[in-house]
Design an enzyme around this catalytic site. Structure first.
Site, mmCIF file in Angstrom:
data_model
loop_
_atom_site.group_PDB
_atom_site.id
_atom_site.type_symbol
_atom_site.label_atom_id
_atom_site.label_comp_id
_atom_site.label_asym_id
_atom_site.label_seq_id
_atom_site.Cartn_x
_atom_site.Cartn_y
_atom_site.Cartn_z
ATOM 1 C CG ASP A 44 121.618 13.081 -25.347
ATOM 2 O OD1 ASP A 44 122.779 13.205 -25.803
ATOM 3 O OD2 ASP A 44 120.870 12.127 -25.657
ATOM 4 C CB SER A 45 126.927 15.237 -24.136
ATOM 5 O OG SER A 45 126.822 16.549 -24.669
ATOM 6 C CG ASP A 83 121.213 15.495 -28.775
ATOM 7 O OD1 ASP A 83 121.149 15.411 -30.012
ATOM 8 O OD2 ASP A 83 122.266 15.301 -28.137
ATOM 9 C CE LYS A 113 122.922 15.206 -32.096
ATOM 10 N NZ LYS A 113 122.925 13.854 -31.464
ATOM 11 C CD GLU A 115 121.792 9.095 -29.532
ATOM 12 O OE1 GLU A 115 122.398 9.920 -28.831
ATOM 13 O OE2 GLU A 115 121.687 7.876 -29.221
ATOM 14 C CD GLU A 182 129.432 10.015 -30.702
ATOM 15 O OE1 GLU A 182 130.044 10.047 -29.607
ATOM 16 O OE2 GLU A 182 128.236 10.351 -30.824
#
Length: 271
Positions: A44-45, A83, A113, A115, A182
């Site tokens: 999602d970056s 993501d 993925k 978070e 991270e």
């Protein structure tokens, strides 16, 4: 043959470093494919790299699907992971199942993925894994929580490190096949690499991890603001800008020096 989750787990047992890069369209996907890396993440970056946002929060599920489909057209060997964007899984297992299932049904992605490891998130992970959807975890600096945690290094104190350690163990227990750590202290990442059976993939978490992942645009020097843990391999932005400006100057110069075109039928008197 495309790599699988079992391949990554075998790499950990063999002590072979896992390499992972992000991609956001077919062009960047082709770069990642050519690199020979093991995992391609449609992160999602892309909200920041491709869409111009200042955080990852605005990107929608539909946009992530669109970009995953584009990346998938260029990816053949790496394990393709996407993501789940903000609010696609934080609102309960049913909504998360629908979102994650779309990635596996409508794109070439083999896993998703998520978070964090709050109770609500681990319940979602458990549901997804039991339904046959592979999940990669993500702890430490979690960009979807930027307004609460900021962009700084996470888990710097002893109590915070123990909390993160317990979350990592919980994610493994819930069935995550790998874990991204991270921007955390290298010593903590090294400890978790030894304690966890699943691969630990670091980003700004020191060298002693089972693998490393970076945002490809950061690595290639394509982003205006670099994370503190990434040294770009190229000064691509300046190089591209210089070459494009040079081309524009060349075209203007050629236009000024070229002879005017001759008219086939010159205008008669009175024009």
């Amino acid at each position: 043959m495309p790599l699988t989750i079992r391949d990554l787990q075998t790499y950990k047992r063999q002590g072979r470093i896992i390499t992972a890069l992000t991609a956001w369209d077919a062009l960047s996907g082709a770069w990642v494919e050519a690199s020979g890396c093991d995992v391609a993440l449609v992160g999602d970056s892309l909200a920041m790299v491709s869409l111009g946002h200042s955080t990852t929060l605005p990107v929608s599920l539909e946009a992530m699907m669109h970009h995953a489909q584009a990346v998938g057209r260029a990816i053949h060997r790496p394990l393709l992971v996407a993501d789940l964007p903000f609010l696609s899984y934080q609102c309960g297992p049913e909504r998360a199942m629908a979102a994650a299932g779309r990635f596996l049904k409508e794109t070439p992605c083999q896993a998703v993925k998520l978070e964090g490891a709050e109770p609500e998130t681990t319940a979602v992970i458990n549901r997804l894994v039991r339904s046959g959807i592979p999940v990669m975890g993500h702890l430490g600096l979690t960009p979807q929580s930027v307004h609460r945690l900021g962009w700084g290094r996470q888990a710097c104190s002893a109590p915070d490190q123990e909390r993160l350690r317990q979350k990592a163990l919980d994610l493994q227990q819930q069935g995550c096949f790998a874990l991204v750590l991270e921007h955390i202290p290298a010593m903590l990442a090294s400890r978790l690499r030894r304690e966890l059976e699943i691969p630990v993939i670091g980003i700004g978490a020191g060298p002693d991890c089972d693998g490393q992942i970076l945002v490809t645009a950061d690595l290639l020097g394509l982003t205006p603001s670099q994370p503190p843990f990434v040294k770009p391999r190229l000064q691509s932005t300046e190089m591209f800008k210089r070459e494009l400006q040079s081309w524009c100057r060349e075209q203007r110069h050629q236009g000024q020096t070229a002879s005017p075109p001759k008219e086939d039928n010159p205008p008669g008197p009175g024009y």
